[in-house]
Design a protein around this motif. Structure first.
Motif, short mmCIF file in Angstrom:
data_model
loop_
_atom_site.label_atom_id
_atom_site.label_comp_id
_atom_site.label_asym_id
_atom_site.label_seq_id
_atom_site.Cartn_x
_atom_site.Cartn_y
_atom_site.Cartn_z
N GLN A 1 0.83 -1.21 0.00
CA GLN A 1 0.00 0.00 0.00
C GLN A 1 0.86 1.26 0.00
OE1 GLN A 1 -3.40 -0.19 2.66
NE2 GLN A 1 -2.83 1.79 3.52
N ASP A 2 1.84 1.30 0.84
CA ASP A 2 2.83 2.37 0.89
C ASP A 2 4.14 1.77 0.41
OD1 ASP A 2 4.79 4.23 1.51
OD2 ASP A 2 4.05 4.63 3.53
N LEU A 3 4.66 2.27 -0.70
CA LEU A 3 5.87 1.68 -1.27
C LEU A 3 7.03 1.67 -0.29
CD1 LEU A 3 4.22 2.07 -3.94
CD2 LEU A 3 6.41 2.54 -5.04
N ARG A 4 7.01 2.59 0.67
CA ARG A 4 8.13 2.68 1.61
C ARG A 4 8.02 1.68 2.75
NH1 ARG A 4 11.14 6.99 0.25
NH2 ARG A 4 10.14 8.56 -1.07
N ASN A 5 6.83 1.17 2.98
CA ASN A 5 6.60 0.29 4.12
C ASN A 5 6.41 -1.14 3.65
OD1 ASN A 5 5.81 -1.05 6.43
ND2 ASN A 5 4.15 0.36 6.93
N PRO A 6 7.36 -2.05 3.94
CA PRO A 6 7.25 -3.42 3.43
C PRO A 6 6.25 -4.30 4.18
CG PRO A 6 9.18 -3.22 4.83
CD PRO A 6 8.59 -1.84 4.72
N ARG A 7 5.70 -3.81 5.27
CA ARG A 7 4.82 -4.64 6.11
C ARG A 7 3.42 -4.71 5.48
NH1 ARG A 7 6.80 -5.63 11.28
NH2 ARG A 7 4.71 -5.57 12.21
N ALA A 8 3.36 -5.38 4.33
CA ALA A 8 2.13 -5.41 3.54
C ALA A 8 0.98 -6.11 4.26
CB ALA A 8 2.39 -6.11 2.20
N TRP A 9 1.28 -6.97 5.19
CA TRP A 9 0.22 -7.69 5.92
C TRP A 9 -0.62 -6.71 6.75
CZ3 TRP A 9 5.45 -8.35 6.41
CH2 TRP A 9 6.06 -7.89 7.57
N GLU A 10 -0.15 -5.48 6.92
CA GLU A 10 -0.89 -4.48 7.68
C GLU A 10 -1.69 -3.53 6.79
OE1 GLU A 10 2.39 -4.21 11.34
OE2 GLU A 10 2.27 -2.60 9.85
N ASN A 11 -1.71 -3.75 5.48
CA ASN A 11 -2.37 -2.84 4.54
C ASN A 11 -3.88 -2.79 4.75
OD1 ASN A 11 -0.22 -3.56 1.64
ND2 ASN A 11 0.16 -2.38 3.49
N ASP A 12 -4.39 -1.66 5.24
CA ASP A 12 -5.82 -1.58 5.53
C ASP A 12 -6.66 -1.24 4.29
OD1 ASP A 12 -4.98 1.04 5.22
OD2 ASP A 12 -5.90 1.77 7.07
N GLN A 13 -6.04 -0.82 3.19
CA GLN A 13 -6.79 -0.55 1.97
C GLN A 13 -6.88 -1.78 1.06
OE1 GLN A 13 -5.69 3.09 -0.11
NE2 GLN A 13 -4.99 3.99 1.81
N ALA A 14 -6.29 -2.87 1.49
CA ALA A 14 -6.33 -4.12 0.72
C ALA A 14 -7.31 -5.07 1.40
CB ALA A 14 -4.94 -4.74 0.65
N THR A 15 -8.53 -5.11 0.89
CA THR A 15 -9.58 -5.95 1.46
C THR A 15 -9.91 -7.08 0.50
OG1 THR A 15 -11.23 -4.45 0.54
CG2 THR A 15 -10.51 -4.04 2.81
N PHE A 16 -10.76 -8.00 0.94
CA PHE A 16 -11.02 -9.20 0.15
C PHE A 16 -12.37 -9.14 -0.56
CE2 PHE A 16 -7.71 -10.41 3.08
CZ PHE A 16 -6.83 -11.07 2.25
N GLY A 17 -12.50 -8.11 -1.39
CA GLY A 17 -13.68 -7.95 -2.23
C GLY A 17 -13.28 -7.24 -3.50
N PHE A 18 -14.12 -7.32 -4.52
CA PHE A 18 -13.80 -6.68 -5.79
C PHE A 18 -13.86 -5.15 -5.70
CE2 PHE A 18 -15.41 -10.70 -8.11
CZ PHE A 18 -14.16 -11.30 -7.95
N ASP A 19 -14.32 -4.63 -4.55
CA ASP A 19 -14.34 -3.18 -4.34
C ASP A 19 -13.13 -2.71 -3.53
OD1 ASP A 19 -15.05 -4.35 -1.95
OD2 ASP A 19 -16.75 -3.00 -1.56
N SER A 20 -12.15 -3.57 -3.33
CA SER A 20 -10.95 -3.19 -2.59
C SER A 20 -10.28 -1.99 -3.25
CB SER A 20 -9.97 -4.36 -2.53
OG SER A 20 -8.77 -3.98 -1.88
N LYS A 21 -9.82 -1.05 -2.45
CA LYS A 21 -9.13 0.11 -3.01
C LYS A 21 -7.85 -0.30 -3.72
CE LYS A 21 -10.76 3.88 -0.06
NZ LYS A 21 -10.32 4.98 0.85
N LYS A 22 -7.13 -1.23 -3.13
CA LYS A 22 -5.85 -1.65 -3.71
C LYS A 22 -5.74 -3.16 -3.71
CE LYS A 22 -2.93 2.36 -2.54
NZ LYS A 22 -3.95 3.28 -2.03
N ILE A 23 -4.91 -3.66 -4.61
CA ILE A 23 -4.48 -5.05 -4.54
C ILE A 23 -2.99 -5.03 -4.25
CG2 ILE A 23 -4.08 -7.17 -5.85
CD1 ILE A 23 -6.72 -6.70 -7.27
N THR A 24 -2.63 -5.55 -3.10
CA THR A 24 -1.25 -5.57 -2.61
C THR A 24 -0.91 -7.03 -2.26
OG1 THR A 24 -1.57 -5.38 -0.20
CG2 THR A 24 -1.87 -3.37 -1.52
N PRO A 25 0.29 -7.30 -1.78
CA PRO A 25 0.59 -8.68 -1.39
C PRO A 25 -0.37 -9.26 -0.35
CG PRO A 25 2.61 -7.44 -1.60
CD PRO A 25 1.50 -6.44 -1.74
#
Length: 693
Positions: A533-557
């Motif tokens: 979500q934030d290119l500077r922060n590698p802790r992708a498991w904490e990405n709050d904009q990456a949700t599990f629906g087709f309306d997710s704001k982002k697709i991240t790891p």
């Protein structure tokens, strides 16, 4: 994102057209004294959080020096901000400057310090900028300067009338239920077969041969017509020569689309959508497809640097950048070879291909899948006549790269000539020059304003231009390689566009499908860049904009499963099959080289790898970038440290050893320590098992 690619060259070209008046450099300092949130190193100023910054011209500015120009890098961007000329720096003289958009590369910014009706005070000497940055955001600035305004610089860009279709016309055309249909177009070696159905319509009927460069509603669409005679059931089949005259030139109808029409009192009535070729005669129909031995790839690879790296890491796929304009010349010289395409003679710089030949031959030795990224220079940043021809005229200087000129007969002929030459060269059965298996068509087109610029276009207009480039690359490559696919390149911004002038990758896919449903499908695939979500922060498991629906704001790891599920929806299938996904550019930043940062970086990669093993649409993960690069705005995304890192140049980070182990018997052992970093007991804990819709 290709952020490091030709960075210096792009910026040089960007300055080309502003040097008629000598710019005055600005020295940037913290307004209220030393602060650890403000630092300057190597000509780059770095700002953390909100603060006022003082800009001091190197020499006394003249009355005409009213334009601020700089290059910036800011993930998340900077909202509208105040500029206060002085001293004194008073609210009554403040003027608001436009936002600096979300940027994942060094981006040029220009703004008027003296907008209409708000002249600069007499004898101003400095400017204070009040940057309203959130506390967790970083802004980097370099090459700040002031200069005179260029004629027409801030005027609205008037698009060339025939360079793009009207958005309303496109929207109506794509959803229209026509009474007739072209059902199949087969391009043979010498002839083209067109089939269709006219239903209960009455004739006489005509078949329009519309070259790809002609936009919707252009009257030139009806210049070449073929009369057809349907059978009793209203069906027809007709064979036409593959080549015809277009003016005085020989024209290959490979790239035409075919539409059923009927004469009206004025002009013609359209009876069907226009339809491109569904299949193309191939020189080498048995040329084998790439079969990567694992899902582990490397982005931006090149021959000669660390020659054992492919074997040491167990790499099965690479991406390589190809700036297409470098291969062509407008005149012959000792380094060119003449080639014909669409009736014109072009001159190909074969000497520019030899380095790529060597890289592709080396990749072939290791049985590696190669995907070449097609990039086109931005004509707003170049005075080169060939760039002005091959690139779309509506591009503006904010873009790093441009869109090819797919709505100009000469522009698309030049672009096609390059594609034809390189497709033939790098698809030979004997492998003389190596092999390119797939073509990634431009870069991050949902962020086209930055990476594939064609001006500020509505999404449907942008896609109309882009899908022509995709189709052209497939139609040409299919002549030589039956397995080659064009890939649409997309950012991690999914259902949300991410920044002003951007579109969002989900919207781009939806529009591409609409064009395919209207004008015929072709075997495109997806090159996705699911950075954190934030290119500077590698802790992708904490990405709050990456949700599990087709309306997710982002697709991240964190939520890679969303794209896999989306690609399996009926609308996304090609001929009943799931289109491949390559995660063609992805990496995890180590904010510094501390033990904690390096641990987080490797943990992000371990999580992503465990996820993609369960995603059947995903064929490859190409790690970007290979080595930390000083031109990436302070990011340290590489598997190795900076080449000039004091004491440890090109040092292998923990993620290098993890990446080496992935896909081998050592994988679980090397990945195990990162379970604790993420805070889970098993890798099964990060796999999403619920429905996605």
């Amino acid at each position: 994102m290709n952020r490091y690619f030709l960075c210096a060259a792009v910026l040089f070209c960007g300055l080309f057209q502003i040097t008629s008046a000598v710019p005055i450099p600005l020295k940037l300092t913290k307004f209220s004294g030393p602060d650890p949130s403000f630092k300057e190193e190597g000509g780059v100023v770095e700002i953390h959080g909100a603060m006022p910054v003082l800009a001091t011209p190197a020499t006394a500015p003249g009355k005409a020096d009213t334009v601020l120009e700089l290059e910036y890098f800011c993930v998340g961007g900077v909202s509208e901000f105040a500029a206060l000329p002085g001293p004194p720096f008073e609210a009554k003289t403040a003027r608001m400057l436009p936002e600096m958009g979300h940027s994942e590369a060094w981006t040029t910014y220009t703004a008027r310090l003296a907008p209409v009706g708000k002249p600069l005070p007499d004898e101003w000497r400095e400017v204070r900028f009040d940057f309203p940055l959130p506390s967790d955001r970083t802004l980097q600035i370099r090459n700040a300067r002031i200069r005179p305004e260029l004629k027409g610089e801030f005027a609205e860009i008037d698009s060339r009338p025939d360079a793009a279709a009207a958005p309303e016309a496109l929207e109506s055309y794509l959803v229209k239920d026509f009474p007739a249909k072209v059902t199949r177009v087969q391009v043979g070696k010498d002839t083209i077969r067109i089939e269709g159905s006219l239903g209960e319509e009455t004739g006489p009927f005509l078949l329009a041969d519309i070259p790809m460069d002609i936009v919707l509603d252009d009257r030139r669409s009806w210049e070449t017509l073929v009369e057809i005679q349907p059978d009793a059931a209203g069906k027809f089949r007709i064979d036409v020569p593959r080549t015809r005259k277009r003016g005085e030139l020989d024209y290959d109808r490979l790239t035409s689309r075919w539409q059923l029409v009927r004469r009206a009192k004025i002009g013609f009535d359209r009876l069907s959508h226009a339809h491109y070729a569904d299949s193309v005669f191939c020189r080498s129909p048995k040329l084998p497809a790439a079969k990567p031995k694992n899902k582990k790839g490397l982005g931006g690879w090149n021959l000669g640097r660390l020659p054992k790296e492919l074997d040491d890491l167990g790499i099965s796929a690479v991406t390589v950048n190809l700036p297409v304009e470098q291969f062509i010349s407008l005149k012959a010289d000792k380094n060119t070879v003449p080639v014909k395409w669409q009736g014109r003679t072009w001159y190909i710089r074969e000497n520019r291909m030899r380095g790529y030949d060597a890289s592709f031959r080396e990749a072939a030795k290791h049985d590696i899948m190669v995907s070449a990224i097609l990039l086109v220079a931005n004509p707003a940043k170049s005075a080169d006549p060939k760039v002005k021809t091959i690139a779309h005229p509506d591009a503006v200087k904010e873009g790093i790269f441009g869109m090819p000129n797919v709505t100009s007969e000469e522009g698309i002929a030049m672009y096609g000539a390059v594609l034809n030459f390189i497709s033939e060269r790098w698809s030979r059965p004997d492998g003389k020059y190596g092999r390119v298996h797939h073509w990634i068509v431009h870069n991050e087109v949902d962020a086209g304003w930055v990476w594939t610029n064609v001006g500020d276009k509505p999404a449907v207009v942008y896609m109309d231009l882009y899908q022509r480039s995709m189709r052209l690359s497939w139609l040409i490559a299919a002549q030589y390689d039956p397995n080659s696919r064009p890939f649409i390149s997309l950012t991690h911004h999914w259902a949300y566009h991410g920044s002003a002038h951007w579109y969002g990758s989900k919207q781009m896919l939806e529009l591409l499908v609409k064009f395919c449903q209207a004008e015929g499908d072709f075997p495109w695939a997806v090159a996705y860049h699911p950075y954190p979500q934030d290119l500077r922060n590698p802790r992708a498991w904490e990405n709050d904009q990456a949700t599990f629906g087709f309306d997710s704001k982002k697709i991240t790891p964190k939520n890679l499963e969303v794209l896999d599920a989306y690609m399996k929806t009926p609308a996304m299938l090609y001929d009943g099959r799931v289109r491949p996904v390559h995660f063609s550019e992805n990496g995890f930043n180590s904010p510094d080289y501390s033990e904690k940062s390096l641990e987080d970086q490797a943990a992000g990669m371990a999580m992503a790898w465990k996820k993609i093993q369960n995603l059947s649409s995903v064929e490859s993960w190409q790690y970007h970038n290979w080595i930390d690069n000083r031109n990436e705005g302070g990011l340290r995304i590489g598997l190795r440290k900076f080449p000039d890192e004091q004491g440890d140049p090109l040092g292998k980070k923990p993620i290098w050893f993890l990446y080496q182990a992935l896909g081998t018997s050592a994988e679980d052992r090397v990945a195990a320590p990162y379970l604790k970093t993420i805070g889970i007991k098993s890798w099964d804990d990060v796999i999403h098992k619920g429905e996605i819709h």
